[in-house]
Design a protein around this motif. Structure first.
Motif, PDB file in Angstrom:
ATOM      1  N   PHE A   1      -0.101  11.201   4.721  1.00 53.45           N
ATOM      2  CA  PHE A   1       0.912  10.136   4.701  1.00 53.45           C
ATOM      3  C   PHE A   1       2.306  10.772   4.842  1.00 53.45           C
ATOM      4  CE2 PHE A   1      -2.706   8.672   2.231  1.00 53.45           C
ATOM      5  CZ  PHE A   1      -2.943   7.410   2.763  1.00 53.45           C
ATOM      6  N   PRO A   2       2.597  11.350   6.005  1.00 56.69           N
ATOM      7  CA  PRO A   2       3.865  12.087   6.162  1.00 56.69           C
ATOM      8  C   PRO A   2       5.079  11.205   6.383  1.00 56.69           C
ATOM      9  CG  PRO A   2       2.627  12.120   8.206  1.00 56.69           C
ATOM     10  CD  PRO A   2       1.761  11.430   7.205  1.00 56.69           C
ATOM     11  N   ASN A   3       4.879   9.958   6.779  1.00 54.30           N
ATOM     12  CA  ASN A   3       6.008   9.128   7.222  1.00 54.30           C
ATOM     13  C   ASN A   3       6.363   7.999   6.281  1.00 54.30           C
ATOM     14  OD1 ASN A   3       6.162  10.638   9.622  1.00 54.30           O
ATOM     15  ND2 ASN A   3       4.507   9.428  10.513  1.00 54.30           N
ATOM     16  N   ILE A   4       5.883   8.034   5.036  1.00 55.08           N
ATOM     17  CA  ILE A   4       6.166   6.899   4.143  1.00 55.08           C
ATOM     18  C   ILE A   4       7.117   7.318   3.041  1.00 55.08           C
ATOM     19  CG2 ILE A   4       3.930   5.866   4.624  1.00 55.08           C
ATOM     20  CD1 ILE A   4       3.016   6.757   1.875  1.00 55.08           C
TER      21      ILE A   4
ATOM     22  N   SER B   1       0.832  -1.207   0.000  1.00 58.99           N
ATOM     23  CA  SER B   1       0.000   0.000   0.000  1.00 58.99           C
ATOM     24  C   SER B   1       0.863   1.252   0.000  1.00 58.99           C
ATOM     25  CB  SER B   1      -0.930   0.000   1.214  1.00 58.99           C
ATOM     26  OG  SER B   1      -1.912  -1.010   1.111  1.00 58.99           O
ATOM     27  N   THR B   2       1.972   1.209   0.731  1.00 64.53           N
ATOM     28  CA  THR B   2       2.898   2.338   0.757  1.00 64.53           C
ATOM     29  C   THR B   2       3.464   2.599  -0.639  1.00 64.53           C
ATOM     30  OG1 THR B   2       3.512   1.967   3.060  1.00 64.53           O
ATOM     31  CG2 THR B   2       5.081   3.179   1.714  1.00 64.53           C
ATOM     32  N   ASP B   3       3.828   1.518  -1.335  1.00 64.29           N
ATOM     33  CA  ASP B   3       4.341   1.669  -2.708  1.00 64.29           C
ATOM     34  C   ASP B   3       3.308   2.353  -3.604  1.00 64.29           C
ATOM     35  OD1 ASP B   3       6.723   0.474  -2.052  1.00 64.29           O
ATOM     36  OD2 ASP B   3       6.137  -1.519  -2.751  1.00 64.29           O
ATOM     37  N   LYS B   4       2.047   1.988  -3.445  1.00 67.54           N
ATOM     38  CA  LYS B   4       0.992   2.551  -4.292  1.00 67.54           C
ATOM     39  C   LYS B   4       0.770   4.035  -3.997  1.00 67.54           C
ATOM     40  CE  LYS B   4      -1.102  -1.968  -4.788  1.00 67.54           C
ATOM     41  NZ  LYS B   4      -2.073  -2.931  -4.283  1.00 67.54           N
ATOM     42  N   ILE B   5       0.857   4.420  -2.729  1.00 74.14           N
ATOM     43  CA  ILE B   5       0.711   5.830  -2.379  1.00 74.14           C
ATOM     44  C   ILE B   5       1.894   6.631  -2.924  1.00 74.14           C
ATOM     45  CG2 ILE B   5       0.744   7.472  -0.458  1.00 74.14           C
ATOM     46  CD1 ILE B   5      -1.942   6.208  -0.879  1.00 74.14           C
ATOM     47  N   ASN B   6       3.086   6.070  -2.832  1.00 72.03           N
ATOM     48  CA  ASN B   6       4.269   6.760  -3.363  1.00 72.03           C
ATOM     49  C   ASN B   6       4.188   6.919  -4.883  1.00 72.03           C
ATOM     50  OD1 ASN B   6       5.646   7.283  -0.972  1.00 72.03           O
ATOM     51  ND2 ASN B   6       6.566   5.244  -0.920  1.00 72.03           N
ATOM     52  N   VAL B   7       3.678   5.889  -5.561  1.00 75.84           N
ATOM     53  CA  VAL B   7       3.503   5.975  -7.011  1.00 75.84           C
ATOM     54  C   VAL B   7       2.483   7.061  -7.350  1.00 75.84           C
ATOM     55  CG1 VAL B   7       2.584   4.767  -9.037  1.00 75.84           C
ATOM     56  CG2 VAL B   7       4.175   3.600  -7.511  1.00 75.84           C
ATOM     57  N   LEU B   8       1.407   7.143  -6.560  1.00 74.54           N
ATOM     58  CA  LEU B   8       0.394   8.178  -6.794  1.00 74.54           C
ATOM     59  C   LEU B   8       0.991   9.573  -6.617  1.00 74.54           C
ATOM     60  CD1 LEU B   8      -2.509   9.016  -7.339  1.00 74.54           C
ATOM     61  CD2 LEU B   8      -3.002   8.718  -4.898  1.00 74.54           C
ATOM     62  N   LYS B   9       1.834   9.736  -5.600  1.00 73.68           N
ATOM     63  CA  LYS B   9       2.509  11.020  -5.397  1.00 73.68           C
ATOM     64  C   LYS B   9       3.338  11.410  -6.621  1.00 73.68           C
ATOM     65  CE  LYS B   9       3.092  11.025  -0.341  1.00 73.68           C
ATOM     66  NZ  LYS B   9       4.089  11.018   0.755  1.00 73.68           N
TER      67      LYS B   9
END
Length: 282
Positions: A279-282, A222-230
């Motif tokens: 999501f400040p810490n990922i 899930s973290t990878d997906k949020i980072n990709v969205l960013k």
């Protein structure tokens, strides 16, 4: 959640068994009156006692951001921490992403509100709903019905907006003798371009949200997906400033799409900022 007019409290547990992480349904209890943090705590405490468990065995709690859950004094989490001060609390991952999706400017929010009014005007009246279906049949439309928007299921927005995009010409015909205000909006190319953008961006956000759910999902993926969205939002922001809207299928073919480039650019920047906030810490 609510069922039969009564509030139902659903609980799920995650634990390690034979070096495997197990996700399992825990309980479903009815909240007969109010749904405060104290009600939730009391109901779960009684259930834990009935099955021979205590809060001391609970390592962490994951909830949404509702005041009843995270209130500093009477919230459910605060009450649990009085029983077990070492409790680790986290906020539901895809619920935070859903909060990001709710961030829209007043200009775009007005479009969403008008769409909901249009849909409700038809869907909340059985006769008008049947007449609209009949009209769609005669015009050989791709779909015969609109979808009703609800605030609780986050994923409903994109489906409602996409369906309106596909049926906007049929809706314009239907509203000709019904609602002049709606006709003016549906005949406005700039307004329709904003509608198209909302359908596109909510489709992107909903795909991310849905992909973070399921038995095989974990915090790392899930973290990878949020980072990709960013990264996508940052890339798209630069492309939009150059006048490139190819990443948004609906708005790319919409008339007057160039006029809303500043609105799209601003919204993408706000989404990127909100992702960093939630999501400040990922």
């Amino acid at each position: 959640m609510s069922f039969g007019g009564m509030a139902q409290l659903l609980g799920f547990v995650r634990y390690i068994h034979d070096v495997k992480i197990v996700n399992q349904f825990f309980c479903c209890k009815e909240l007969k009156e109010t749904t405060t943090g104290n009600d939730i705590f009391s109901t779960l405490s009684e259930y834990l006692k009935s099955v021979g468990l205590t809060w001391q065995l609970c390592v962490g709690i994951c909830t949404d951001g509702a005041p009843a859950m995270i209130g500093s004094i009477k919230g459910f989490v605060s009450l649990v921490k009085r029983e077990n001060s070492s409790e680790i609390t986290t906020r539901c991952f895809f619920h935070r992403e859903a909060l990001v999706a709710k961030t829209i400017s007043n200009d775009l929010k007005s479009v969403l509100e008008k769409v909901v009014k249009m849909v409700n005007f038809i869907k909340s009246r059985p006769l008008k709903s049947r007449l609209f279906t009949k009209l769609c049949e005669e015009l050989e439309a791709k779909h015969l019905n609109l979808l009703l928007h609800t605030e609780a299921p986050w994923l409903s927005r994109e489906k409602v907006l996409s369906r309106v995009c596909q049926l906007k010409e049929d809706m314009l015909t239907f509203f000709t003798l019904e609602q002049e205000e709606f006709c003016d909006l549906l005949a406005d190319d700039t307004w329709c371009a904003k509608l198209s953008y909302l359908a596109d961006i909510f489709e992107v956000l909903n795909k991310v949200n849905a992909s973070m759910q399921g038995k095989s999902e974990n915090v790392l993926s899930s973290t990878d997906k949020i980072n990709v969205l960013k990264e996508k939002l940052q890339l798209w922001g630069g492309k939009v400033k150059e006048g490139n809207l190819d990443m948004f299928s609906h708005v790319a073919v919409a008339a007057n799409s160039g006029e809303i480039i500043p609105i799209i650019s601003e919204h993408l920047a706000v989404l990127e900022k909100q992702l960093q906030h939630y999501f400040p810490n990922i």
